[in-house]
Design a protein around this motif. Structure first.
Motif, PDB file in Angstrom:
ATOM      1  N   VAL A   1      20.128  79.916 -26.540  1.00  0.00           N
ATOM      2  CA  VAL A   1      21.141  78.893 -26.275  1.00  0.00           C
ATOM      3  C   VAL A   1      20.914  77.726 -27.233  1.00  0.00           C
ATOM      4  CG1 VAL A   1      22.043  77.325 -24.510  1.00  0.00           C
ATOM      5  CG2 VAL A   1      21.284  79.628 -23.867  1.00  0.00           C
ATOM      6  N   HIS A   2      21.963  77.290 -27.881  1.00  0.00           N
ATOM      7  CA  HIS A   2      21.830  76.279 -28.940  1.00  0.00           C
ATOM      8  C   HIS A   2      21.259  74.948 -28.470  1.00  0.00           C
ATOM      9  CE1 HIS A   2      25.709  74.996 -27.293  1.00  0.00           C
ATOM     10  NE2 HIS A   2      25.437  73.837 -27.833  1.00  0.00           N
ATOM     11  N   SER A   3      21.233  74.699 -27.177  1.00  0.00           N
ATOM     12  CA  SER A   3      20.686  73.442 -26.664  1.00  0.00           C
ATOM     13  C   SER A   3      19.317  73.621 -25.997  1.00  0.00           C
ATOM     14  CB  SER A   3      21.672  72.810 -25.670  1.00  0.00           C
ATOM     15  OG  SER A   3      21.903  73.719 -24.599  1.00  0.00           O
ATOM     16  N   ASP A   4      18.742  74.816 -26.052  1.00  0.00           N
ATOM     17  CA  ASP A   4      17.451  75.106 -25.436  1.00  0.00           C
ATOM     18  C   ASP A   4      16.345  74.730 -26.424  1.00  0.00           C
ATOM     19  OD1 ASP A   4      15.122  76.167 -24.377  1.00  0.00           O
ATOM     20  OD2 ASP A   4      15.967  78.152 -23.971  1.00  0.00           O
ATOM     21  N   LEU A   5      15.800  73.525 -26.253  1.00  0.00           N
ATOM     22  CA  LEU A   5      14.808  73.029 -27.199  1.00  0.00           C
ATOM     23  C   LEU A   5      13.517  73.833 -27.164  1.00  0.00           C
ATOM     24  CD1 LEU A   5      15.332  69.177 -26.932  1.00  0.00           C
ATOM     25  CD2 LEU A   5      16.234  70.781 -28.628  1.00  0.00           C
TER      26      LEU A   5
ATOM     27  N   LEU B   1      14.342  76.867 -29.386  1.00  0.00           N
ATOM     28  CA  LEU B   1      14.485  76.426 -30.775  1.00  0.00           C
ATOM     29  C   LEU B   1      13.147  75.992 -31.375  1.00  0.00           C
ATOM     30  CD1 LEU B   1      17.851  74.472 -30.557  1.00  0.00           C
ATOM     31  CD2 LEU B   1      17.461  76.794 -31.415  1.00  0.00           C
ATOM     32  N   SER B   2      12.287  75.382 -30.566  1.00  0.00           N
ATOM     33  CA  SER B   2      10.965  74.987 -31.055  1.00  0.00           C
ATOM     34  C   SER B   2      10.128  76.206 -31.406  1.00  0.00           C
ATOM     35  CB  SER B   2      10.238  74.143 -29.997  1.00  0.00           C
ATOM     36  OG  SER B   2      10.922  72.935 -29.780  1.00  0.00           O
TER      37      SER B   2
ATOM     38  N   TRP C   1      22.054  79.036 -15.385  1.00  0.00           N
ATOM     39  CA  TRP C   1      21.587  79.625 -16.643  1.00  0.00           C
ATOM     40  C   TRP C   1      22.363  80.908 -16.938  1.00  0.00           C
ATOM     41  CZ3 TRP C   1      18.993  78.254 -20.770  1.00  0.00           C
ATOM     42  CH2 TRP C   1      18.440  79.219 -21.609  1.00  0.00           C
TER      43      TRP C   1
ATOM     44  N   HIS D   1      25.749  81.673 -19.073  1.00  0.00           N
ATOM     45  CA  HIS D   1      25.812  82.146 -20.464  1.00  0.00           C
ATOM     46  C   HIS D   1      26.067  83.660 -20.508  1.00  0.00           C
ATOM     47  CE1 HIS D   1      24.497  78.241 -21.922  1.00  0.00           C
ATOM     48  NE2 HIS D   1      23.474  78.294 -21.098  1.00  0.00           N
TER      49      HIS D   1
ATOM     50  N   ASN E   1      23.464  84.270 -32.194  1.00  0.00           N
ATOM     51  CA  ASN E   1      23.052  82.899 -31.881  1.00  0.00           C
ATOM     52  C   ASN E   1      21.828  82.490 -32.697  1.00  0.00           C
ATOM     53  OD1 ASN E   1      25.152  82.695 -30.084  1.00  0.00           O
ATOM     54  ND2 ASN E   1      23.891  82.874 -28.254  1.00  0.00           N
TER      55      ASN E   1
ATOM     56  N   THR F   1      21.600  79.369 -35.932  1.00  0.00           N
ATOM     57  CA  THR F   1      20.801  78.145 -35.798  1.00  0.00           C
ATOM     58  C   THR F   1      20.593  77.514 -37.173  1.00  0.00           C
ATOM     59  OG1 THR F   1      18.660  79.271 -36.057  1.00  0.00           O
ATOM     60  CG2 THR F   1      19.530  79.050 -33.785  1.00  0.00           C
ATOM     61  N   THR F   2      20.386  76.215 -37.180  1.00  0.00           N
ATOM     62  CA  THR F   2      20.070  75.534 -38.435  1.00  0.00           C
ATOM     63  C   THR F   2      18.746  76.048 -38.984  1.00  0.00           C
ATOM     64  OG1 THR F   2      19.052  73.728 -37.187  1.00  0.00           O
ATOM     65  CG2 THR F   2      21.351  73.429 -37.878  1.00  0.00           C
TER      66      THR F   2
END
Length: 163
Positions: A12-16, A19-20, A60, A63, A99, A103-104
């Motif tokens: 999920v693009h907002s799940d830090l 992403l970390s 959750w 999604h 997804n 991501t960046t």
């Protein structure tokens, strides 16, 4: 092996947290292969298929429901719920590969020329087999074609199985 897990194998693009983990793996550890792995019999996915509430996690699992809605035309809603769950698990994985690729973190890695591939796989709890889903993305701008090819391959596979 560097691992991140969550309910229903979502990116999920907002799940830090996710992403970390991804950023550390790609930028610090310089991993060359990212495997997005789901498993047949996923309780979260099955709850969505059965429209069964499981409490707070329903938020959750929204999604998962969004992916199911996006691909609703690909489902025979009269099919066995277990088979529907298996098909949705596969579609979830293909969508999560997309997804990851959007991501960046991956876009920046590919723009730097870093070698990193994203693979979609599904694990069979009943037989212990890890099955590739026909999606591997190895460069920026390519995920759309890989995504569509994997979706079509899954559709063909399920048609031959009578689903």
């Amino acid at each position: 092996v560097f691992v991140h897990r969550n309910i229903a194998n979502l990116v999920v693009h907002s799940d830090l947290n996710c992403l970390s983990v991804l950023q550390y793996a790609v930028e610090v550890l310089k991993v060359e292969h990212i495997m997005v792995v789901g498993h047949y019999g996923c309780g979260g996915v099955q709850a969505v298929v059965e429209r069964r509430s499981v409490g707070l996690v329903d938020n959750w699992l929204r999604h998962v429901a969004d992916v199911a809605f996006k691909h609703l035309h690909r489902f025979d809603l009269n099919a066995d719920p277990i088979r529907l769950g298996h098909k949705l698990v596969e579609l979830i994985i293909v969508e999560q590969v997309g997804n990851v690729c959007r991501t960046t973190i991956l876009r920046d890695a590919w723009s730097r020329g870093q070698k990193v591939e994203v693979h979609g796989l599904v694990y069979g709890l009943n037989d212990g087999l890890l099955r590739p889903l026909g999606i591997t993305i190895d460069g920026r701008g390519q995920w759309e074609e890989g995504h569509e090819a994997a979706i079509q391959a899954l559709a063909s596979m399920h048609q031959t199985e009578g689903d």
